[in-house]
Motif scaffolding. Structure first.
Motif, PDB file in Angstrom:
ATOM      1  N   ARG A  50       8.081  11.124  -7.531  1.00  0.00           N
ATOM      2  CA  ARG A  50       7.807   9.687  -7.477  1.00  0.00           C
ATOM      3  C   ARG A  50       6.378   9.358  -7.878  1.00  0.00           C
ATOM      4  NH1 ARG A  50       9.749   6.839  -2.026  1.00  0.00           N
ATOM      5  NH2 ARG A  50       8.420   5.277  -3.000  1.00  0.00           N
ATOM      6  N   ARG A  51       5.642  10.328  -8.388  1.00  0.00           N
ATOM      7  CA  ARG A  51       4.254  10.068  -8.790  1.00  0.00           C
ATOM      8  C   ARG A  51       4.215   8.943  -9.817  1.00  0.00           C
ATOM      9  NH1 ARG A  51       2.434  13.244 -13.560  1.00  0.00           N
ATOM     10  NH2 ARG A  51       0.555  13.960 -12.487  1.00  0.00           N
ATOM     11  N   ASN A  52       3.191   8.118  -9.766  1.00  0.00           N
ATOM     12  CA  ASN A  52       3.046   7.021 -10.705  1.00  0.00           C
ATOM     13  C   ASN A  52       1.555   6.729 -10.881  1.00  0.00           C
ATOM     14  OD1 ASN A  52       2.247   4.932  -8.604  1.00  0.00           O
ATOM     15  ND2 ASN A  52       4.258   5.541  -7.828  1.00  0.00           N
ATOM     16  N   SER A  53       1.233   5.809 -11.749  1.00  0.00           N
ATOM     17  CA  SER A  53      -0.169   5.542 -12.063  1.00  0.00           C
ATOM     18  C   SER A  53      -0.973   5.177 -10.833  1.00  0.00           C
ATOM     19  CB  SER A  53      -0.261   4.422 -13.100  1.00  0.00           C
ATOM     20  OG  SER A  53       0.392   4.789 -14.302  1.00  0.00           O
ATOM     21  N   CYS A  54      -0.367   4.455  -9.922  1.00  0.00           N
ATOM     22  CA  CYS A  54      -1.057   4.029  -8.706  1.00  0.00           C
ATOM     23  C   CYS A  54      -1.294   5.219  -7.774  1.00  0.00           C
ATOM     24  CB  CYS A  54      -0.229   2.961  -8.002  1.00  0.00           C
ATOM     25  SG  CYS A  54      -0.948   2.374  -6.462  1.00  0.00           S
ATOM     26  N   SER A  55      -0.252   5.970  -7.483  1.00  0.00           N
ATOM     27  CA  SER A  55      -0.397   7.096  -6.564  1.00  0.00           C
ATOM     28  C   SER A  55      -1.350   8.141  -7.120  1.00  0.00           C
ATOM     29  CB  SER A  55       0.970   7.730  -6.262  1.00  0.00           C
ATOM     30  OG  SER A  55       1.476   8.440  -7.376  1.00  0.00           O
ATOM     31  N   LEU A  56      -1.312   8.354  -8.437  1.00  0.00           N
ATOM     32  CA  LEU A  56      -2.167   9.367  -9.049  1.00  0.00           C
ATOM     33  C   LEU A  56      -3.641   9.020  -8.901  1.00  0.00           C
ATOM     34  CD1 LEU A  56      -0.174  10.201 -12.309  1.00  0.00           C
ATOM     35  CD2 LEU A  56      -0.449  11.631 -10.288  1.00  0.00           C
ATOM     36  N   ALA A  57      -3.961   7.750  -8.947  1.00  0.00           N
ATOM     37  CA  ALA A  57      -5.354   7.347  -8.771  1.00  0.00           C
ATOM     38  C   ALA A  57      -5.844   7.734  -7.375  1.00  0.00           C
ATOM     39  CB  ALA A  57      -5.494   5.845  -8.990  1.00  0.00           C
ATOM     40  N   PHE A  58      -5.007   7.509  -6.371  1.00  0.00           N
ATOM     41  CA  PHE A  58      -5.380   7.880  -5.012  1.00  0.00           C
ATOM     42  C   PHE A  58      -5.389   9.399  -4.829  1.00  0.00           C
ATOM     43  CE2 PHE A  58      -3.654   3.512  -4.047  1.00  0.00           C
ATOM     44  CZ  PHE A  58      -4.875   2.960  -3.689  1.00  0.00           C
ATOM     45  N   SER A  59      -4.416  10.086  -5.421  1.00  0.00           N
ATOM     46  CA  SER A  59      -4.359  11.547  -5.300  1.00  0.00           C
ATOM     47  C   SER A  59      -5.601  12.191  -5.903  1.00  0.00           C
ATOM     48  CB  SER A  59      -3.112  12.099  -5.999  1.00  0.00           C
ATOM     49  OG  SER A  59      -1.930  11.605  -5.424  1.00  0.00           O
ATOM     50  N   ARG A  60      -5.988  11.746  -7.096  1.00  0.00           N
ATOM     51  CA  ARG A  60      -7.172  12.313  -7.753  1.00  0.00           C
ATOM     52  C   ARG A  60      -8.425  12.054  -6.924  1.00  0.00           C
ATOM     53  NH1 ARG A  60      -4.825   9.899 -12.473  1.00  0.00           N
ATOM     54  NH2 ARG A  60      -3.894  11.470 -13.851  1.00  0.00           N
ATOM     55  N   GLY A  61      -8.585  10.819  -6.476  1.00  0.00           N
ATOM     56  CA  GLY A  61      -9.758  10.485  -5.678  1.00  0.00           C
ATOM     57  C   GLY A  61      -9.803  11.282  -4.391  1.00  0.00           C
ATOM     58  N   ALA A  62      -8.652  11.424  -3.749  1.00  0.00           N
ATOM     59  CA  ALA A  62      -8.589  12.196  -2.512  1.00  0.00           C
ATOM     60  C   ALA A  62      -8.950  13.644  -2.758  1.00  0.00           C
ATOM     61  CB  ALA A  62      -7.181  12.085  -1.910  1.00  0.00           C
ATOM     62  N   TRP A  63      -8.417  14.241  -3.829  1.00  0.00           N
ATOM     63  CA  TRP A  63      -8.676  15.645  -4.136  1.00  0.00           C
ATOM     64  C   TRP A  63     -10.161  15.892  -4.381  1.00  0.00           C
ATOM     65  CZ3 TRP A  63      -7.659  20.436  -3.720  1.00  0.00           C
ATOM     66  CH2 TRP A  63      -8.103  21.390  -4.640  1.00  0.00           C
ATOM     67  N   ARG A  64     -10.792  15.028  -5.142  1.00  0.00           N
ATOM     68  CA  ARG A  64     -12.222  15.185  -5.426  1.00  0.00           C
ATOM     69  C   ARG A  64     -13.038  15.187  -4.126  1.00  0.00           C
ATOM     70  NH1 ARG A  64     -14.719  13.677 -10.212  1.00  0.00           N
ATOM     71  NH2 ARG A  64     -16.222  12.461  -9.013  1.00  0.00           N
ATOM     72  N   MET A  65     -12.753  14.250  -3.255  1.00  0.00           N
ATOM     73  CA  MET A  65     -13.537  14.141  -2.018  1.00  0.00           C
ATOM     74  C   MET A  65     -13.235  15.275  -1.042  1.00  0.00           C
ATOM     75  SD  MET A  65     -13.754  10.045  -1.252  1.00  0.00           S
ATOM     76  CE  MET A  65     -12.103   9.607  -1.779  1.00  0.00           C
ATOM     77  N   LEU A  66     -11.968  15.639  -0.932  1.00  0.00           N
ATOM     78  CA  LEU A  66     -11.582  16.670   0.031  1.00  0.00           C
ATOM     79  C   LEU A  66     -12.025  18.056  -0.417  1.00  0.00           C
ATOM     80  CD1 LEU A  66      -8.012  15.278   0.760  1.00  0.00           C
ATOM     81  CD2 LEU A  66      -9.943  15.260   2.358  1.00  0.00           C
ATOM     82  N   ALA A  67     -11.783  18.378  -1.693  1.00  0.00           N
ATOM     83  CA  ALA A  67     -12.140  19.705  -2.196  1.00  0.00           C
ATOM     84  C   ALA A  67     -13.644  19.936  -2.156  1.00  0.00           C
ATOM     85  CB  ALA A  67     -11.629  19.878  -3.628  1.00  0.00           C
ATOM     86  N   SER A  68     -14.430  18.884  -2.347  1.00  0.00           N
ATOM     87  CA  SER A  68     -15.883  19.029  -2.403  1.00  0.00           C
ATOM     88  C   SER A  68     -16.546  18.953  -1.030  1.00  0.00           C
ATOM     89  CB  SER A  68     -16.490  17.970  -3.330  1.00  0.00           C
ATOM     90  OG  SER A  68     -16.183  16.666  -2.871  1.00  0.00           O
ATOM     91  N   ASN A  69     -15.823  18.515  -0.006  1.00  0.00           N
ATOM     92  CA  ASN A  69     -16.447  18.337   1.302  1.00  0.00           C
ATOM     93  C   ASN A  69     -15.864  19.205   2.417  1.00  0.00           C
ATOM     94  OD1 ASN A  69     -18.506  16.070   1.093  1.00  0.00           O
ATOM     95  ND2 ASN A  69     -16.725  15.093   0.144  1.00  0.00           N
ATOM     96  N   TYR A  70     -14.696  19.806   2.203  1.00  0.00           N
ATOM     97  CA  TYR A  70     -14.038  20.577   3.262  1.00  0.00           C
ATOM     98  C   TYR A  70     -14.917  21.735   3.751  1.00  0.00           C
ATOM     99  CZ  TYR A  70     -10.307  23.155   5.696  1.00  0.00           C
ATOM    100  OH  TYR A  70      -9.542  23.812   6.629  1.00  0.00           O
ATOM    101  N   ALA A  71     -15.383  22.553   2.815  1.00  0.00           N
ATOM    102  CA  ALA A  71     -16.225  23.690   3.210  1.00  0.00           C
ATOM    103  C   ALA A  71     -17.522  23.209   3.856  1.00  0.00           C
ATOM    104  CB  ALA A  71     -16.529  24.565   1.994  1.00  0.00           C
TER     105      ALA A  71
END
Length: 382
Positions: free
Chosen positions: A207-228
């Motif tokens: 069900r991925r779409n242009s809207c969800s992908l924008a949130f997924s990308r933004g979430a990944w950038r913030m989570l991957a860079s801050n988790y450690a």
């Protein structure tokens, strides 16, 4: 071109110290009596009282319900409904982790629509408008504050029910990273890896779409860079804020694209062996990435092109590198990376596969799954 229907329902207020605005925001909703839904750990940390103080200062009658357990049950919801009726609540505040917010939504379902929680298992089964809700997350994990779903376990069967309806969306999500600093290290690790799983799964669902992908990308950038970073320095408020926003954005992605096989695999591990949700997801996610990469490897490659510095981030573009990176994060968080160390019986994988195949989220996985393929994923994780 993939059609979608995105209707923002939740106002997001973010920043250090914004919990002080809770009372003013509640008054704006027209409420005079408020039920605060929290859990004993959050109460002990003093966060529940902070919220109550803000509500009281705004002239609101406030009652605390702290009978929420991890993976809230129908019994928790029923107890909360009884208190809400007794106090005449006009607004509900879910203050705590995903369990508190889910329980708050569950209470609202029954308080506003009657019946029992099982009646709302599925999507769109509420017939009446619900009380306004404000979510105040104290963890960076579920993203429940921006979702219209409540995950409630049947107290007798232990089956986890996803009860969703647009009416169950919170009016306001109050994101204060200062509230997340007091989390125990293990809670930070478990909730953070769950949020990472949300970002990665929503990026590849059917069900991925242009809207969800924008949130997924933004979430990944913030989570991957801050988790450690939050694991190394729990007091790093900048990193805490990144994790909280990342989890929130991942929640918005879920709302618009749903999840996949990693969550389908996690739920039976919790119900059968008591493996906590974040730990179950942490073990299964790398195997799901490898499984899916045979079909959507190019999508995973996109996530390996992050243009922010991340310690230990793979330099290659093979999807397996993404799975390895997740395993690396899980290991850094001192979480288990296999099922055997969690006490899962190797002879149970057939039944686990059958149970996982019944999970709704598996139907959105990009590569088709069934009991046999899910069993093979459990076997690979032993």
């Amino acid at each position: 071109m993939i059609p979608f229907d995105f209707q923002p329902r939740t106002r997001i207020v973010f920043g250090p110290g914004v919990v002080a605005q809770l009372g003013v925001l509640a008054v704006e909703q027209g409420a005079k009596r408020v039920l605060v839904v929290s859990d004993p750990g959050v109460v002990k940390a003093g966060h529940s009282q902070t919220g109550i103080d803000s509500l009281t200062a705004a002239g609101l009658e406030t009652v605390l319900f702290d009978g929420v357990q991890e993976n809230p049950t129908t019994a928790n919801v029923d107890a909360g409904v009884a208190m809400a009726k007794e106090t005449g609540a006009q607004l509900i505040v879910g203050l705590g982790g995903g369990s508190a917010m889910d329980c708050a939504k569950g209470i609202n379902f029954l308080l506003s629509n009657g019946g029992q929680m099982q009646d709302y298992w599925g999507v769109g089964k509420a017939t009446r408008e619900m009380l306004p809700m404000i979510a105040v997350p104290t963890t960076a994990g579920t993203g429940s504050e921006t979702q219209s779903f409540a995950l409630i376990s049947d107290a007798e069967t232990h089956v986890k029910m996803a009860c969703g309806d647009p009416k169950a969306s919170c009016k306001i999500a109050l994101l204060d990273p200062e509230l997340t600093v007091t989390q125990p290290q293990r809670v930070t690790a478990l909730t953070g890896i769950d949020a990472i799983a949300h970002a990665l799964e929503t990026f590849v669902t059917r069900r991925r779409n242009s809207c969800s992908l924008a949130f997924s990308r933004g979430a990944w950038r913030m989570l991957a860079s801050n988790y450690a970073q939050v694991l190394k320095d729990p007091t790093n408020l900048e990193a805490r804020g990144g994790m909280q926003l990342g989890a929130c954005f991942a929640g918005l992605a879920i709302e618009n694209s749903m999840l996949g096989a990693a969550h389908a695999l996690a739920n039976p591990l919790t119900s059968m062996f008591g493996v906590v949700h974040g730990q179950a997801v942490a073990v299964m996610l790398p195997h799901v990435i490898r499984y899916n990469s045979q079909l959507v490897g190019d999508w995973y490659r996109e996530l390996l092109q992050v243009d922010v510095p991340i310690e230990g981030f793979p330099s290659g573009d093979h999807p397996a590198a993404l799975a390895d990176f997740v395993t690396q994060l899980v290991s850094q968080a001192d979480l288990a990376t296999d099922l055997t160390s969690l006490g899962v019986d190797p002879d149970s994988t057939t039944q686990l596969g059958v149970d996982a195949a019944k999970q709704w989220t598996g139907t959105f996985n990009p590569r088709e799954v069934d009991a046999a393929s899910l069993k093979s994923l459990y076997d690979a994780a032993m």
